[in-house]
Design a protein around this motif. Structure first.
Motif, PDB file in Angstrom:
ATOM      1  N   GLU A   1      31.296  39.096  75.495  1.00  0.00           N
ATOM      2  CA  GLU A   1      31.084  40.799  75.924  1.00  0.00           C
ATOM      3  C   GLU A   1      29.203  40.255  75.496  1.00  0.00           C
ATOM      4  N   LYS A   2      28.563  41.082  76.620  1.00  0.00           N
ATOM      5  CA  LYS A   2      26.713  40.983  76.194  1.00  0.00           C
ATOM      6  C   LYS A   2      26.508  42.639  77.041  1.00  0.00           C
ATOM      7  N   LEU A   3      25.424  42.974  76.126  1.00  0.00           N
ATOM      8  CA  LEU A   3      25.067  44.504  76.726  1.00  0.00           C
ATOM      9  C   LEU A   3      24.331  44.268  78.062  1.00  0.00           C
ATOM     10  N   THR A   4      24.891  45.579  78.750  1.00  0.00           N
ATOM     11  CA  THR A   4      24.049  45.215  79.972  1.00  0.00           C
ATOM     12  C   THR A   4      22.396  45.406  80.324  1.00  0.00           C
ATOM     13  N   ASN A   5      22.395  46.150  79.330  1.00  0.00           N
ATOM     14  CA  ASN A   5      20.431  46.352  79.016  1.00  0.00           C
ATOM     15  C   ASN A   5      19.980  46.128  77.783  1.00  0.00           C
ATOM     16  N   ALA A   6      19.124  46.017  77.129  1.00  0.00           N
ATOM     17  CA  ALA A   6      18.466  45.195  75.731  1.00  0.00           C
ATOM     18  C   ALA A   6      18.926  46.001  74.875  1.00  0.00           C
ATOM     19  N   PRO A   7      18.850  45.785  73.781  1.00  0.00           N
ATOM     20  CA  PRO A   7      19.849  46.750  72.603  1.00  0.00           C
ATOM     21  C   PRO A   7      18.542  47.301  71.827  1.00  0.00           C
ATOM     22  N   LYS A   8      18.845  48.516  72.024  1.00  0.00           N
ATOM     23  CA  LYS A   8      18.122  49.283  70.747  1.00  0.00           C
ATOM     24  C   LYS A   8      16.457  49.105  70.139  1.00  0.00           C
ATOM     25  N   GLY A   9      15.835  49.172  70.360  1.00  0.00           N
ATOM     26  CA  GLY A   9      14.158  48.572  69.991  1.00  0.00           C
ATOM     27  C   GLY A   9      14.247  47.131  70.683  1.00  0.00           C
ATOM     28  N   PHE A  10      13.993  47.125  71.619  1.00  0.00           N
ATOM     29  CA  PHE A  10      13.203  45.647  72.085  1.00  0.00           C
ATOM     30  C   PHE A  10      13.240  46.122  74.039  1.00  0.00           C
ATOM     31  N   ALA A  11      12.711  45.589  74.310  1.00  0.00           N
ATOM     32  CA  ALA A  11      12.154  45.627  75.880  1.00  0.00           C
ATOM     33  C   ALA A  11      13.215  44.519  76.931  1.00  0.00           C
ATOM     34  N   ASN A  12      13.244  45.403  78.026  1.00  0.00           N
ATOM     35  CA  ASN A  12      14.095  44.473  78.939  1.00  0.00           C
ATOM     36  C   ASN A  12      13.653  43.458  79.504  1.00  0.00           C
ATOM     37  N   ASP A  13      12.262  43.151  79.338  1.00  0.00           N
ATOM     38  CA  ASP A  13      11.056  42.281  79.977  1.00  0.00           C
ATOM     39  C   ASP A  13      11.246  41.204  78.672  1.00  0.00           C
ATOM     40  N   HIS A  14      11.833  41.251  77.729  1.00  0.00           N
ATOM     41  CA  HIS A  14      11.687  40.445  76.337  1.00  0.00           C
ATOM     42  C   HIS A  14      11.914  39.663  76.841  1.00  0.00           C
ATOM     43  N   THR A  15      11.053  38.121  76.633  1.00  0.00           N
ATOM     44  CA  THR A  15      10.774  36.826  76.527  1.00  0.00           C
ATOM     45  C   THR A  15      12.501  36.956  76.625  1.00  0.00           C
ATOM     46  N   HIS A  16      13.266  36.901  75.563  1.00  0.00           N
ATOM     47  CA  HIS A  16      14.245  36.209  75.267  1.00  0.00           C
ATOM     48  C   HIS A  16      16.117  37.662  75.493  1.00  0.00           C
ATOM     49  N   ILE A  17      15.405  37.944  76.558  1.00  0.00           N
ATOM     50  CA  ILE A  17      16.291  38.971  77.169  1.00  0.00           C
ATOM     51  C   ILE A  17      17.976  38.690  77.092  1.00  0.00           C
ATOM     52  N   GLN A  18      17.943  37.381  77.450  1.00  0.00           N
ATOM     53  CA  GLN A  18      18.836  36.916  77.197  1.00  0.00           C
ATOM     54  C   GLN A  18      19.843  36.133  76.237  1.00  0.00           C
ATOM     55  N   LEU A  19      19.005  36.183  75.433  1.00  0.00           N
ATOM     56  CA  LEU A  19      19.779  35.961  73.798  1.00  0.00           C
ATOM     57  C   LEU A  19      20.030  37.073  73.334  1.00  0.00           C
ATOM     58  N   LEU A  20      19.173  38.392  73.539  1.00  0.00           N
ATOM     59  CA  LEU A  20      18.975  39.481  72.701  1.00  0.00           C
ATOM     60  C   LEU A  20      20.248  40.141  73.234  1.00  0.00           C
ATOM     61  N   ARG A  21      20.608  39.806  74.167  1.00  0.00           N
ATOM     62  CA  ARG A  21      22.187  40.753  74.733  1.00  0.00           C
ATOM     63  C   ARG A  21      23.225  40.482  74.366  1.00  0.00           C
ATOM     64  N   ASN A  22      23.051  39.220  73.655  1.00  0.00           N
ATOM     65  CA  ASN A  22      24.629  38.640  73.362  1.00  0.00           C
ATOM     66  C   ASN A  22      24.983  39.755  71.632  1.00  0.00           C
ATOM     67  N   LYS A  23      26.051  39.420  71.602  1.00  0.00           N
ATOM     68  CA  LYS A  23      27.037  40.378  70.625  1.00  0.00           C
ATOM     69  C   LYS A  23      27.332  39.309  69.917  1.00  0.00           C
ATOM     70  N   THR A  24      27.785  37.968  70.460  1.00  0.00           N
ATOM     71  CA  THR A  24      28.426  36.894  69.290  1.00  0.00           C
ATOM     72  C   THR A  24      27.299  35.281  69.636  1.00  0.00           C
ATOM     73  N   PHE A  25      27.243  34.863  68.368  1.00  0.00           N
ATOM     74  CA  PHE A  25      26.294  33.843  68.323  1.00  0.00           C
ATOM     75  C   PHE A  25      26.934  32.907  67.677  1.00  0.00           C
ATOM     76  N   ALA A  26      27.698  31.882  68.545  1.00  0.00           N
ATOM     77  CA  ALA A  26      28.379  31.160  68.371  1.00  0.00           C
ATOM     78  C   ALA A  26      28.765  29.761  69.061  1.00  0.00           C
ATOM     79  N   VAL A  27      29.191  28.166  68.420  1.00  0.00           N
ATOM     80  CA  VAL A  27      29.568  27.795  69.751  1.00  0.00           C
ATOM     81  C   VAL A  27      30.881  26.819  68.790  1.00  0.00           C
ATOM     82  N   GLU A  28      31.257  26.556  70.540  1.00  0.00           N
ATOM     83  CA  GLU A  28      32.995  25.858  70.161  1.00  0.00           C
ATOM     84  C   GLU A  28      32.764  24.404  70.705  1.00  0.00           C
ATOM     85  N   HIS A  29      33.487  23.683  69.949  1.00  0.00           N
ATOM     86  CA  HIS A  29      33.521  22.432  70.839  1.00  0.00           C
ATOM     87  C   HIS A  29      35.330  21.862  70.794  1.00  0.00           C
TER      88      HIS A  29
END
Length: 217
Positions: free
Chosen positions: A153-181
């Protein structure tokens, strides 16, 4: 570790996922669990030599319970369909997770839906230096093993305190930061399985270190 025997046990357990069957096969389960712990101990010692910040994690500490938590997930079966363990498991950090099961086998790491304080720290780290994380994610060798961040799941908009046009908005919207193989059962049964784990661990290491450095601030 006889992974073929482990797969056989797990397959039979899932066809007889009840306490009566487990009680009748408790000796088999304990033998496999002990062997898995010994295997984890050996892997832990090998991985501890890979870098200075490795956090030693004996098999007994890293292995997960095979019982599902029915208090929070009452509709799940009594027992899991896999053996799982976390290594390099420092407190409040992104561990390295191993799962060997009949439905899937995988190697994973990072933070799965971390608590708000940790999530905020990771996002602050991205705000400060998201370029480093993006470079890690964009490496061809990283993409080959993991594809990208775990889809959650990801946030629809920017998290609180961050702008929607942030350079890394696609990363900031994540609720989980993990990878799997994902692994094939055949890979687990091969003699070079340990070497495969180390390959994945080392490729994932910069990603996990980035997250840990951000979360510790």
């Amino acid at each position: 570790m006889n992974f073929k025997d482990l797969f056989n046990f797990l397959a039979q357990l899932q066809q007889n996922n009840n306490k009566e069957w487990m009680d009748a096969n408790r000796k088999w389960y304990k033998s496999l669990r002990n062997d898995f712990i010994v295997w984890l101990d050996d892997l832990d010692l090998t991985m501890a030599q890979l870098h200075n910040d490795y956090f030693p994690t004996p098999g007994k500490r890293g292995i997960n319970r095979i019982n599902n938590n029915l208090m929070f997930h009452p509709h799940k079966p009594i027992y899991k369909d896999h053996f799982g363990a976390g290594l390099d498991k420092a407190p409040n950090s992104a561990d390295f997770y191993i799962e060997i099961g009949v439905k899937q086998c995988l190697l994973a790491g990072g933070f799965w839906r971390p608590e708000p304080k940790t999530l905020r720290s990771i996002r602050d780290g991205i705000d400060y230096n998201g370029e480093e994380l993006q470079e890690i994610l964009d490496r061809p060798s990283f993409k080959k093993l993991f594809g990208g961040l775990y889809e959650d799941e990801k946030l629809t908009n920017a998290p609180k305190g961050f702008a929607n046009d942030h350079t890394h908005i696609q990363l900031l919207r994540n609720k989980t930061f993990a990878v799997e193989h994902q692994l094939r059962m055949e890979e687990v049964l091969q003699n070079d399985f340990k070497e495969k784990i180390i390959e994945v661990y080392m490729e994932m290491l910069p990603f996990r270190q980035y997250l840990n450095n951000s979360a510790s601030v």
